[in-house]
Enzyme design. Structure first.
Site, mmCIF file in Angstrom:
data_model
loop_
_atom_site.group_PDB
_atom_site.id
_atom_site.type_symbol
_atom_site.label_atom_id
_atom_site.label_comp_id
_atom_site.label_asym_id
_atom_site.label_seq_id
_atom_site.Cartn_x
_atom_site.Cartn_y
_atom_site.Cartn_z
ATOM 1 N N CYS A 1 7.856 66.662 -10.352
ATOM 2 C CA CYS A 1 8.217 67.994 -9.876
ATOM 3 C C CYS A 1 6.971 68.721 -9.364
ATOM 4 O O CYS A 1 6.027 68.936 -10.122
ATOM 5 C CB CYS A 1 8.873 68.833 -10.973
ATOM 6 S SG CYS A 1 9.307 70.468 -10.355
ATOM 7 N N ILE B 1 11.816 76.049 -7.084
ATOM 8 C CA ILE B 1 12.692 76.511 -8.161
ATOM 9 C C ILE B 1 11.879 76.634 -9.453
ATOM 10 O O ILE B 1 12.009 77.616 -10.182
ATOM 11 C CB ILE B 1 13.882 75.547 -8.370
ATOM 12 C CG1 ILE B 1 14.580 75.217 -7.045
ATOM 13 C CG2 ILE B 1 14.867 76.106 -9.399
ATOM 14 C CD1 ILE B 1 15.207 76.344 -6.316
ATOM 15 N N LEU C 1 11.930 74.399 -12.042
ATOM 16 C CA LEU C 1 12.645 73.851 -13.205
ATOM 17 C C LEU C 1 13.337 74.897 -14.079
ATOM 18 O O LEU C 1 13.280 74.821 -15.306
ATOM 19 C CB LEU C 1 11.708 72.990 -14.067
ATOM 20 C CG LEU C 1 11.168 71.716 -13.421
ATOM 21 C CD1 LEU C 1 10.321 70.938 -14.430
ATOM 22 C CD2 LEU C 1 12.282 70.829 -12.888
#
Ligand SMILES: Cc1cc2nc3c(=O)[nH]c(=O)nc-3n(C[C@H](O)[C@H](O)[C@H](O)COP(=O)(O)OP(=O)(O)OC[C@H]3O[C@@H](n4cnc5c(N)ncnc54)[C@H](O)[C@@H]3O)c2cc1C
Ligand SMILES: Cc1cc2nc3c(=O)[nH]c(=O)nc-3n(C[C@H](O)[C@H](O)[C@H](O)COP(=O)(O)O)c2cc1C
Ligand code: FES
Lengths: 301, 247
Positions: free
Chosen positions: A129, A71, A73
């Protein structure tokens, strides 16, 4: 009546089931399916100082019992989150955890300062992440984690949770986070992994690496919770492939205080609700007063 | 108050209507706007994710999907027998809205799936254009709903004009056009409609995980920034999503 409640640092949750960051949006989508107040807490999508548009498509790839995501973020930025999304989240009737990510430790301080004045019960520091391009993310890093927690700690009095990567200096980063003032550790974010599209012969994702989640990683995440439990003092929040109440019990027996459900929400929008009901039944049928009786029981010899 | 339900519905029909294409009818009372979709699963844990399927048809007793067997999920759907249970949630997404006046529905191959319920709900004045690679299928059900049904087969088929659906189609005279199908078809329709200054609405596909707008996995770039195909779409004005497509 058994109590499903759990204590995470200074925070009391009505039950140990939370929605994981980035898989539950800002709570509005799943509100259409069930009364979110049934959950122990929800973690908001990770937000950053400025809005981010995220990674180019494709962003998803299904694997055996797993899901790869890239994705990157995508989020509206801290200001919009606080002004537009948080007030709506507050109406959901449960504990709200803000999740923040920054490039530098100082960014976490700035974000924490902004959240400090807002109506959220805790802040999860996302230092894990795997999908932010160009950063050369290498998994958990003790030094960076300590700097991030210190920076955020100086900016807020709210409980800080640290969400770790399941690779790299995991134990050292966990200890560093605790030392720097984290009230809880979330273990873990997704594993770095990849896929190749055999029709093109190229990696599926523009970033090559993506984050692996879902039941495929459950035993790997369980191992981390089990290994960290005797070594750290702060509560552990488990994340990784938890999709049933039985999974949740397994993680609690490994030492987790609470669990986060991510990919499980996609498998079934009612996943978390069913989990809460299953856990309640479990305590009742086993005649257990509370979670303390079984927490970490897998370590007993 | 919660408005969406996750339900189990029994299979009332699951029939191959063309090579590799199945009509799946599920018993139950459902609602859906034209162009909306459901997330379906008919297996426990593997495959992990549910599959998005457009509403093909709807009646007071049943909801129908039309699907092509592509991979494991749709192959499992194809094995369903009468009475088997399918878990599903929906209706999801923003469907298309009817513009007053004469409209055209254009479908390429499986792209016809969302058009039947749309034709039923939108009603005349309406024309339908369907393009197939080989032999056409599912054409008859459109005949009583549309003023004109134009059918083309790319490689040719008995009783069907050979050619591309875009060769049968001109946007001129339509108040709006609605299309679903492969990207090259949508881009060509976009070019034609831009030239004729006729609004075109397209239904897009992206890989999905949640199907409800929570994971940001199905994002497409639009003129006004990133949008989620599952919840901001799947229907978009073509000019919004193909803004960088024209020279
Ligand atoms: C809003 C929407 C409506 C759709 N409506 C229909 C329909 O009415 N009839 C129909 O036949 N098909 C439809 N599709 C496509 C259908 O969802 C895919 O063909 C199906 O998911 C393939 O699953 P599989 O397990 O057979 O294939 P696999 O290749 O095994 O699937 C692997 C993964 O890729 C995803 N995937 C594969 N192809 C597509 C695709 N084209 N679009 C999106 N995801 C894909 C799957 O969902 C799964 O997560 C729709 C897709 C979307 C997004
Ligand atoms: C689509 C998707 C988006 C995610 N976004 C975030 C995020 O923004 N912040 C974060 O800390 N974790 C994010 N995660 C990680 C999850 O919160 C969770 O820790 C991880 O997926 C493992 O749990 P699971 O197997 O239950 O999904 C994301 C995961 C997925 C699948
Ligand atoms: S599929 Fe999750 S946001 Fe669209």
């Amino acid at each position: 009546m058994p109590s499903l409640e759990v204590q995470i640092g200074s925070l009391r949750l009505k039950n140990p089931v939370m929605a994981a960051a980035g898989t539950f949006g800002f709570g509005q989508e799943y509100r259409e399916f069930f009364d979110i107040s049934a959950l122990g807490a929800i973690c908001a999508k990770t937000v950053t100082l400025r809005a981010r548009t995220g990674n180019p498509p494709p962003r998803l790839w299904e694997t055996p019992c797993g899901l790869l995501n890239s994705i990157g973020l995508e989020n509206p930025g801290i200001e919009t989150f606080l002004k537009e999304e948080l007030p709506k989240m507050r109406k959901l009737g449960t504990v709200i955890v803000a999740s923040i990510w920054g490039e530098e430790p100082g960014d976490y301080g700035a974000l924490a300062a902004a959240v400090d004045k807002a109506d959220v019960e805790a802040i999860e520091l996302n230092v894990s992440c795997p999908n932010v391009p160009g950063k050369g993310f290498v998994g958990a890093q003790a030094g960076f984690t300590a700097d991030v927690v210190r920076s955020a700690r100086a900016a807020t009095t709210k409980p800080l949770w640290v969400k770790l990567a399941p690779e790299g200096e995991v134990l050292a980063a966990a200890l560093a986070a605790q030392e720097a003032g984290a009230q809880a550790l979330c273990i873990a974010n997704t594993f770095r992994a990849m896929a190749i599209d055999i029709s093109t012969g190229r990696p599926v994702f523009a970033n090559v690496l993506a984050g692996l989640s879902g039941p495929a990683i459950k035993p790997l995440a369980l191992r981390w919770v089990y290994e960290l439990f005797p070594r750290v003092e702060v509560p552990l929040i488990a994340s990784g492939g938890i999709t049933t109440w039985q999974d949740a019990v397994e993680f609690i027996m490994a030492g987790a205080r609470a669990v986060q459900v991510g990919t499980g929400n996609f498998v079934d929008p009612l996943c978390t609700l069913t989990m809460v009901e299953g856990l309640k039944k479990f305590l009742e049928e086993r005649n257990l007063e509370c979670w303390e009786v079984i927490r970490g029981c897998a370590h007993r010899r | 108050m919660p408005e969406l339900k996750v339900v189990r519905a029994p299979v009332a029909e699951n029939r191959e209507v063309a090579p590799g294409v199945f009509l799946l009818r599920l018993e139950g009372r459902f609602v859906a706007e034209p162009g909306q979709f459901f997330m379906l699963r008919a297996w426990e844990r593997d495959p992990l994710l549910a599959r998005p399927m457009s509403v093909f048809d709807l009646s007071p007793q049943a909801l129908a999907f039309l699907y092509a067997v592509r991979g494991r999920g749709t192959a499992l759907l194809a094995n369903l027998r009468l009475g088997d249970q399918v878990k599903l949630w929906g209706p999801l997404g923003q469907g298309w809205k009817r513009v007053p006046g004469r409209i055209a529905l254009v479908g390429g191959g499986m792209g016809l799936a969302p058009l039947l319920w749309t034709a039923k709900q939108f009603g005349s004045p309406l024309d339908v254009y369907l393009g197939f690679r080989h032999r056409p299928w599912m054409v008859e059900v459109f005949r009583s709903l549309a003023d004109h049904v134009h059918v083309r087969s790319e490689v040719g088929a008995p009783g069907c004009t050979q050619g591309l659906v875009t060769e049968a189609f001109s946007p001129r005279g339509y108040a709006a056009c609605y299309a679903c199908g492969p990207k090259p078809l949508l881009l060509e329709l976009h070019r034609m409609c831009q030239e004729a200054e006729v609004p075109l609405y397209v239904s897009l596909e992206e890989r999905m995980a949640c199907g409800v707008g929570a994971c940001l996995g199905c994002t497409v770039w639009t003129r006004s920034g990133p949008k989620r195909v599952c919840s901001d779409g799947p229907v978009f004005p073509a000019a919004e999503v193909f803004f960088d497509a024209l020279p």
